[in-house]
Design a protein around this motif. Structure first.
Motif, short mmCIF file in Angstrom:
data_model
loop_
_atom_site.label_atom_id
_atom_site.label_comp_id
_atom_site.label_asym_id
_atom_site.label_seq_id
_atom_site.Cartn_x
_atom_site.Cartn_y
_atom_site.Cartn_z
N GLN A 82 67.48 -16.42 -12.88
CA GLN A 82 66.24 -15.77 -12.48
C GLN A 82 65.55 -16.11 -11.40
O GLN A 82 64.90 -15.55 -10.67
N ARG A 83 65.87 -17.50 -11.18
CA ARG A 83 65.35 -18.13 -9.79
C ARG A 83 65.86 -17.60 -8.68
O ARG A 83 65.20 -17.41 -7.71
N SER A 87 61.00 -16.35 -7.51
CA SER A 87 60.06 -17.02 -8.37
C SER A 87 58.54 -16.93 -7.86
O SER A 87 58.45 -16.56 -6.78
N TYR A 265 61.39 -26.89 -19.21
CA TYR A 265 60.96 -26.31 -18.16
C TYR A 265 59.53 -26.18 -18.63
O TYR A 265 59.02 -26.09 -19.69
N TYR A 289 50.85 -19.97 -11.30
CA TYR A 289 52.39 -19.74 -11.75
C TYR A 289 52.29 -18.85 -13.05
O TYR A 289 53.37 -18.67 -13.30
N ALA A 292 55.49 -16.72 -12.74
CA ALA A 292 56.87 -17.24 -12.33
C ALA A 292 57.81 -17.04 -13.47
O ALA A 292 57.40 -17.22 -14.74
N ALA A 294 61.40 -17.56 -14.01
CA ALA A 294 62.34 -18.67 -14.41
C ALA A 294 62.17 -19.62 -15.79
O ALA A 294 63.06 -19.70 -16.46
N GLU A 295 61.03 -20.07 -15.74
CA GLU A 295 60.64 -20.80 -16.95
C GLU A 295 60.74 -20.13 -18.29
O GLU A 295 61.16 -20.32 -19.19
#
Ligand code: PMP
Length: 410
Positions: A82-83, A87, A265, A289, A292, A294-295
């Protein structure tokens, strides 16, 4: 023998520039100054290395988030995938919707979910949603419980004004009569009762819910139209993949998660029933965030892996092995200890101890032999702990108990 010279030097360096040097319960004053690590280097599986190069079998798990193990490939791959796409986007990714769907599928009381970064984000959100729903002010929590670092719940006094906590009331864990009296005293003004699934204060034994306690709490909340919030930030996904409310038979209106949900994460979540969704939607809840992704991808992979590996069952077995092993070893040394809390979130106290000196010596002796047990804060089991690691930890504990016996006699 382990030394902590680099950790101690770094701590001095840090105190010159960072208020307190290291924040909160990660500060050495909270553990064993100069005899416990203060700065981290790396982790792998259930092992953790500090900046002095000392390796430990880790029973702190980053104070909870590491539930599968450090550098768990499937989770890190999901995060990286994902990152690589970017992000902190302008908008959330599809992963956000997928994770909300996943939590609603897993958690019996969940009909909606939304996300924050730290645990305090969502406990504060829960209070606001409850106040919005009930149009009342008071929040009731258990004495000694920790719900975060925000002004209404911080255990410290710095920067706090009387008004911040004016509407926060406390009662004794497991005492439903005291709760009922408190609710009656503030009739018509209590917005929510917030409790952790089991009681895990620092510097104290842990306590499981007494039979009928949670049912009584639910009944009191129903009688008085109070919102019941389960703060599952510390226990979540270590007692049941379906949340700790399921494990203890609790029926909360909202539940807060963080720690174990993303294997390290930065992510927290709050879930709730449809009845409180309209009120929850009125709370302004966002952040830099929020989008975001990725987490969130890491959390999806963590939950999938916990489920697929039946990781909670394994952690329960490892926790039981540790608790039973420590109890037997202490007995052999003529020491009286008490293991409290669930097997996956255990804590050790010495029966004839009032100021934790035996705990400190025990943890110090374990740390310098490569096993990290905290003297004042509950411990955690992770999926990466295997039988041989628990056995190795017990061998170290055996040697540490011998030192405690020599020093204190009982
Ligand atoms: N509630 C509980 C039960 C916790 O254990 C914690 C963190 N230790 C929090 C809330 C606050 O979470 P955070 O530190 O991520 O804000």
């Amino acid at each position: 023998m382990y030394t902590f010279d680099k950790s101690n030097e770094m701590f001095l360096r840090a105190t010159r520039l960072i208020p307190t040097g290291v924040a909160g319960n990660k500060n050495p004053i909270f553990s064993i100054p100069r005899a416990f690590p203060v700065f981290a280097e790396r982790g792998e599986g259930c092992r953790y290395w500090d900046v002095d190069g000392n390796a430990y079998i880790d029973f702190l798990c980053g104070f909870g988030p590491i539930v599968l193990g450090y550098n768990y490939k499937k989770v890190d791959d999901a995060f990286d995938a994902q990152r690589r796409m970017g992000s902190a986007f302008n908008h959330p990714t599809e992963r956000t919707v997928e994770l909300a769907e996943k939590l609603v599928e897993l958690i019996p009381s969940a009909e909606w979910a939304t996300f924050g970064r730290n645990g305090s984000d969502v406990t504060t959100y829960a209070v606001q949603a409850a106040r919005e729903k009930t149009q009342r002010r008071k929040v009731i929590i258990a004495k000694g419980a920790y719900h975060g670092s925000h002004a209404w719940c911080t255990p410290r006094e710095g920067g706090i004004i009387e008004e911040d906590k004016r509407h926060v009331l406390t009662f004794t864990w497991n005492d439903a009569t005291e709760l009922e009296d408190l609710v009656s005293k503030h009739k018509g003004d209590v917005a929510c009762v917030m409790l952790t699934p089991h009681h895990h204060p620092s510097f104290a034994e842990q306590a499981l819910p007494a039979p009928g306690f949670w049912a009584d709490v639910r009944h009191i909340c129903d009688e008085h139209d109070i919102v019941l919030v389960c703060d599952d930030i510390r226990d979540g996904f270590r007692l049941s993949i379906n949340g700790s409310a399921e494990y203890f038979g609790i029926q909360p209106d909202m539940t807060c998660f963080c720690k174990a949900m993303a294997n390290g994460y930065t992510l927290s979540a709050i879930v709730g029933t449809d009845e409180i969704k309209t009120a929850a939607a009125k709370v302004f809840f966002t952040g830099t965030y929020y989008s975001a992704g990725a987490e969130i991808a890491a959390s999806l992979a963590t939950l999938e892996e916990l489920e697929k590996q039946d990781a909670v069952d394994h952690m329960m077995k490892m926790g039981n092995m540790l608790c039973m092993g420590l109890t037997t070893l202490a007995e052999n040394h003529g020491l009286q200890i008490k293991m409290t809390g669930p097997p996956t979130i255990p804590f050790l106290t010495f029966a004839n101890e009032r100021d934790f000196r035996r705990n400190q010596l025990f943890s110090k002796e374990c740390a310098c032999r490569g096993v990290l047990f905290h003297p004042h804060h509950n411990w955690f089991i992770m999926y990466a702990h295997k039988e041989k690691d628990i056995q190795q930890a017990l061998d170290v504990a055996d040697a540490a108990f011998a030192v405690v016996k020599r020093e204190f006699g009982s």
